[in-house]
Design an enzyme around this catalytic site. Structure first.
Site, PDB file in Angstrom:
ATOM      1  N   CYS A 286      73.541  39.240  13.707  1.00 26.33           N
ATOM      2  CA  CYS A 286      72.445  38.827  14.266  1.00 26.33           C
ATOM      3  C   CYS A 286      72.116  37.158  13.926  1.00 26.33           C
ATOM      4  O   CYS A 286      71.735  36.865  12.827  1.00 26.33           O
ATOM      5  CB  CYS A 286      71.347  39.715  13.873  1.00 26.33           C
ATOM      6  SG  CYS A 286      69.664  39.094  14.702  1.00 26.33           S
TER       7      CYS A 286
ATOM      8  N   LYS B  78      69.992  52.937  15.245  1.00 30.60           N
ATOM      9  CA  LYS B  78      68.841  52.528  14.287  1.00 30.60           C
ATOM     10  C   LYS B  78      68.245  53.759  13.517  1.00 30.60           C
ATOM     11  O   LYS B  78      68.154  54.901  14.091  1.00 30.60           O
ATOM     12  CB  LYS B  78      67.790  51.978  15.009  1.00 30.60           C
ATOM     13  CG  LYS B  78      68.096  50.727  15.607  1.00 30.60           C
ATOM     14  CD  LYS B  78      66.985  50.067  16.697  1.00 30.60           C
ATOM     15  CE  LYS B  78      67.628  48.974  17.358  1.00 30.60           C
ATOM     16  NZ  LYS B  78      66.491  48.288  18.144  1.00 30.60           N
TER      17      LYS B  78
ATOM     18  N   VAL C 129      65.597  43.201  14.141  1.00 36.11           N
ATOM     19  CA  VAL C 129      65.690  42.522  12.680  1.00 36.11           C
ATOM     20  C   VAL C 129      65.684  40.833  13.070  1.00 36.11           C
ATOM     21  O   VAL C 129      65.733  40.556  14.134  1.00 36.11           O
ATOM     22  CB  VAL C 129      66.929  42.575  12.065  1.00 36.11           C
ATOM     23  CG1 VAL C 129      67.144  44.093  11.659  1.00 36.11           C
ATOM     24  CG2 VAL C 129      68.307  42.423  13.145  1.00 36.11           C
TER      25      VAL C 129
ATOM     26  N   GLU D 263      59.647  38.997  13.043  1.00 36.12           N
ATOM     27  CA  GLU D 263      60.006  37.633  14.003  1.00 36.12           C
ATOM     28  C   GLU D 263      60.614  36.712  13.162  1.00 36.12           C
ATOM     29  O   GLU D 263      59.955  36.092  12.139  1.00 36.12           O
ATOM     30  CB  GLU D 263      58.573  37.004  14.679  1.00 36.12           C
ATOM     31  CG  GLU D 263      58.013  38.281  15.526  1.00 36.12           C
ATOM     32  CD  GLU D 263      59.049  38.612  16.818  1.00 36.12           C
ATOM     33  OE1 GLU D 263      59.715  37.733  17.127  1.00 36.12           O
ATOM     34  OE2 GLU D 263      58.866  39.732  17.465  1.00 36.12           O
ATOM     35  N   SER D 264      61.628  36.124  13.685  1.00 32.23           N
ATOM     36  CA  SER D 264      62.419  35.433  12.765  1.00 32.23           C
ATOM     37  C   SER D 264      61.681  34.081  12.434  1.00 32.23           C
ATOM     38  O   SER D 264      61.670  33.520  11.402  1.00 32.23           O
ATOM     39  CB  SER D 264      64.000  34.965  13.178  1.00 32.23           C
ATOM     40  OG  SER D 264      63.777  34.276  14.545  1.00 32.23           O
TER      41      SER D 264
END
Length: 242
Positions: A32, A59, A72, A85-86
């Site tokens: 990801c 999941k 993720v 939230e990245s």
């Protein structure tokens, strides 16, 4: 169970226990790009952490308690605090942990990085749109031209700054935030979109020398094989190659 290259947890798996003191836990998926952002910052700052990979095509039920969207990355602290939230996970790590600061201290420079990131976030959807168009056998000429134009704008930013990296003479937060998609250009069949952006090409070469990048980079052929499985919605995709 934990580690960048551990097998993913899927439906029916037991929820992991509390995060041990002195560690932070990242819920991730090996391929990801959003989770890679967080992995890059954890490594760049030398933060003691564990990684639990989640099977995004199957999941675990308990995972929705960690993040209602089921996506993720998610960070979990030893106090049970959850951050997702990245960009938010990365900013949190930069602020909460000592060591080299990846965000500039100057408010204007910080704003510039956030504006650049806002622009870049519009490109990521185009890249994935291209992947789907190729899969469906569509003509991607116009889409590729649009992507090349966007990369041209990123080239201009480097020209104006006259630095190797977007944050200056060393790698900073915005460089790490953008990197995962450039790493994937080859498997996305978009490498030639950089043909007219020499500074962007130089940036990529310089980024490849960074220790955090070296530690998280995925071989393009492995990524390509993963992508084929992912696009077929295969539950085997997330553990490809293990």
């Amino acid at each position: 169970m934990s580690g960048d290259h551990s097998r993913s947890l899927g439906k029916g798996s037991a929820a992991p226990g509390p995060v041990p003191a002195g560690l932070i836990r990242l819920y991730s998926m090996r391929f990801c790009p959003y989770a890679q952002r967080t992995r890059l910052v954890l490594r760049a700052k030398g933060i003691s952490h564990e990684v639990i990979n989640i099977n995004l095509k199957n999941k675990p039920e308990w995972y929705f308690e960690k993040n209602p969207s089921g996506l993720v990355p998610v960070l979990e602290t030893s106090k049970g605090q959850l951050i997702w939230e990245s960009p938010i996970t990365c900013e949190y790590l930069d602020e909460a942990f000592p060591g080299k600061k990846l965000m500039p201290s100057d408010p204007y420079e910080r704003a510039c990085q956030k504006m650049l990131l806002e622009d870049f976030s519009k490109i990521t959807s185009l890249l994935f749109k291209h992947v789907l168009a190729v899969k469906d056998g569509q003509d991607t000429t116009a889409l590729k031209a649009e992507i090349a134009e966007k990369f041209g704008k990123l080239e201009e930013v480097l020209s104006k700054r006259n630095t190797v990296f977007y944050g200056g003479d060393s790698v900073s937060m915005v460089d790490y935030m953008m990197w995962p998609w450039f790493e994937r250009l080859e498997p996305f069949q978009l490498k030639d979109s950089l043909n007219h952006t020499p500074k962007l090409q130089r940036w990529m070469e310089a980024m490849k020398e960074d220790p955090a990048i070296k530690a998280t980079i995925t071989d393009p052929q492995i990524y390509k094989n993963y992508l084929q499985l992912y696009l077929k919605n295969s539950p085997e995709a997330c553990d490809y190659g293990l």
